[in-house]
Scaffold this motif. Structure first.
Motif, PDB file in Angstrom:
ATOM      1  N   CYS A  28       0.851  -1.192   0.000  1.00  0.00           N
ATOM      2  CA  CYS A  28       0.000   0.000   0.000  1.00  0.00           C
ATOM      3  C   CYS A  28       0.888   1.243   0.000  1.00  0.00           C
ATOM      4  CB  CYS A  28      -0.907   0.005   1.222  1.00  0.00           C
ATOM      5  SG  CYS A  28      -2.037  -1.406   1.291  1.00  0.00           S
ATOM      6  N   LEU A  51     -11.335   1.913  -3.060  1.00  0.00           N
ATOM      7  CA  LEU A  51     -11.330   1.198  -1.786  1.00  0.00           C
ATOM      8  C   LEU A  51     -11.891  -0.212  -1.952  1.00  0.00           C
ATOM      9  CD1 LEU A  51     -12.495   4.000   0.662  1.00  0.00           C
ATOM     10  CD2 LEU A  51     -10.293   2.821   0.717  1.00  0.00           C
ATOM     11  N   ASP A  52     -12.836  -0.369  -2.852  1.00  0.00           N
ATOM     12  CA  ASP A  52     -13.401  -1.701  -3.090  1.00  0.00           C
ATOM     13  C   ASP A  52     -12.330  -2.666  -3.578  1.00  0.00           C
ATOM     14  OD1 ASP A  52     -15.931  -1.003  -2.287  1.00  0.00           O
ATOM     15  OD2 ASP A  52     -16.642  -0.547  -4.314  1.00  0.00           O
ATOM     16  N   ARG A  65     -10.226  -3.541  -0.635  1.00  0.00           N
ATOM     17  CA  ARG A  65     -10.985  -4.397   0.273  1.00  0.00           C
ATOM     18  C   ARG A  65     -11.028  -5.832  -0.244  1.00  0.00           C
ATOM     19  NH1 ARG A  65     -15.201  -1.711   0.074  1.00  0.00           N
ATOM     20  NH2 ARG A  65     -15.147  -0.512   2.014  1.00  0.00           N
ATOM     21  N   ASP A  66     -11.261  -5.991  -1.528  1.00  0.00           N
ATOM     22  CA  ASP A  66     -11.295  -7.323  -2.124  1.00  0.00           C
ATOM     23  C   ASP A  66      -9.920  -7.993  -2.055  1.00  0.00           C
ATOM     24  OD1 ASP A  66     -13.956  -6.945  -2.705  1.00  0.00           O
ATOM     25  OD2 ASP A  66     -13.617  -6.421  -4.817  1.00  0.00           O
ATOM     26  N   LEU A  80      -7.623  -7.712   0.152  1.00  0.00           N
ATOM     27  CA  LEU A  80      -7.230  -8.139   1.499  1.00  0.00           C
ATOM     28  C   LEU A  80      -7.545  -9.608   1.741  1.00  0.00           C
ATOM     29  CD1 LEU A  80      -8.338  -5.017   3.586  1.00  0.00           C
ATOM     30  CD2 LEU A  80      -5.997  -5.765   3.115  1.00  0.00           C
ATOM     31  N   SER A  81      -8.610 -10.096   1.118  1.00  0.00           N
ATOM     32  CA  SER A  81      -9.006 -11.486   1.344  1.00  0.00           C
ATOM     33  C   SER A  81      -8.129 -12.474   0.591  1.00  0.00           C
ATOM     34  CB  SER A  81     -10.471 -11.694   0.937  1.00  0.00           C
ATOM     35  OG  SER A  81     -10.635 -11.461  -0.457  1.00  0.00           O
ATOM     36  N   THR A  89     -10.642   5.921   5.489  1.00  0.00           N
ATOM     37  CA  THR A  89     -11.386   4.657   5.400  1.00  0.00           C
ATOM     38  C   THR A  89     -10.453   3.479   5.209  1.00  0.00           C
ATOM     39  OG1 THR A  89     -13.261   5.835   4.402  1.00  0.00           O
ATOM     40  CG2 THR A  89     -13.216   3.439   4.159  1.00  0.00           C
ATOM     41  N   ALA A  90      -9.350   3.695   4.495  1.00  0.00           N
ATOM     42  CA  ALA A  90      -8.423   2.604   4.181  1.00  0.00           C
ATOM     43  C   ALA A  90      -7.714   2.073   5.422  1.00  0.00           C
ATOM     44  CB  ALA A  90      -7.394   3.068   3.156  1.00  0.00           C
ATOM     45  N   LEU A 118      -9.738  -0.393   7.399  1.00  0.00           N
ATOM     46  CA  LEU A 118      -9.883  -1.640   6.653  1.00  0.00           C
ATOM     47  C   LEU A 118      -8.624  -2.497   6.780  1.00  0.00           C
ATOM     48  CD1 LEU A 118     -11.637  -0.429   3.369  1.00  0.00           C
ATOM     49  CD2 LEU A 118     -12.631  -1.865   5.163  1.00  0.00           C
ATOM     50  N   GLU A 178      -8.548  -3.945  10.328  1.00  0.00           N
ATOM     51  CA  GLU A 178      -9.575  -4.966  10.557  1.00  0.00           C
ATOM     52  C   GLU A 178      -9.346  -6.243   9.758  1.00  0.00           C
ATOM     53  OE1 GLU A 178     -13.048  -2.825   9.482  1.00  0.00           O
ATOM     54  OE2 GLU A 178     -12.838  -1.368  11.130  1.00  0.00           O
ATOM     55  N   SER A 179      -8.414  -6.222   8.836  1.00  0.00           N
ATOM     56  CA  SER A 179      -8.178  -7.388   7.980  1.00  0.00           C
ATOM     57  C   SER A 179      -7.574  -8.555   8.738  1.00  0.00           C
ATOM     58  CB  SER A 179      -7.236  -7.007   6.841  1.00  0.00           C
ATOM     59  OG  SER A 179      -5.909  -6.828   7.315  1.00  0.00           O
TER      60      SER A 179
END
Length: 222
Positions: free
Chosen positions: A39, A95-96, A99-100, A102-103, A127-128, A131, A134-135
């Protein structure tokens, strides 16, 4: 990170990024943690992240870059092109997308904000950062955890809490409260600079670009 001691910014960034990549590889082996989400912010910190991503690719990792606000300087664009030439993918800046991702990754390299950061955290990073936290993925931060003040640390409570920190040149005042594994990278520091600022740097082992700092009473000190 300033171009001091007759070193160019390119040289300093290359050496810093190599130290960051070596730190991540030391703690998180590629057999168990091959997929690295890098990142990057728009400044020199992000440039260090791009260099680290390229070296991680050379080490056999599978880095992916996320940079919602790419740096505008020529050096940043060249570093990104170098990653593209290594077939290192870059997510779209949403951000989407992050977010995707991270999984499907194993570890995060945080190269978003540097020591010049001053609160508050602005969009899209406000927001990042939550996230990323919390990952539950392990986080390696470059120089200072993103969201921390260089002197006051995570006083605002909005910064990342990484598992590993790689300080560049010397640890910053604000990371005294950091309790994870702490490495120093900065084997490029000339003797004149070390003496001028009385940095009291530890010796680097062998030909390594990093040295791990001891944990002393819940914090790391030189």
């Amino acid at each position: 990170m300033s171009a001091a001691g007759a070193f160019s910014l390119d040289q300093l960034m290359e050496l810093a990024g190599l130290a960051c990549a070596q730190t991540l590889a030391t703690v998180y082996g590629k057999d168990k943690y091959p997929r690295v989400l890098v990142c990057c912010g728009p400044g020199n910190q992000g440039g260090d992240g791009l260099v680290a991503a390229r070296h991680l690719g050379m080490f056999g990792y599978q880095p992916t870059i996320w940079m919602p606000k790419p740096g505008s300087k020529d050096i940043y664009k060249r570093l990104h092109s170098q990653c593209a030439n290594m077939h290192i993918p870059t997510l779209d800046n949403s951000l989407d997308a992050m977010r995707d991702a991270l999984s499907s990754h194993d570890v995060i390299l945080d190269a978003i904000f540097g020591f010049s950061f001053k609160p508050p955290v602005r969009s899209p990073f406000d927001t990042a950062l939550p996230l990323l936290s919390e990952s539950s993925l392990p986080i390696v931060s470059v120089d200072i955890p993103s969201g921390w003040d260089v002197e006051r640390g995570n006083a605002e409570g909005v910064g990342l809490e990484p598992d590993v920190l790689i300080s560049l040149t010397a640890p910053k005042e604000g990371v005294k409260a950091f309790t994870g594994r702490h490495f120093l990278g900065g084997r490029f520091v000339p003797k004149t600079l070390e003496e001028k600022f009385q940095l009291n740097l530890p010796p680097y082992p062998g030909f390594d670009q990093i040295v791990e700092l001891p944990r002393v009473s819940g914090s790391q000190k030189l």
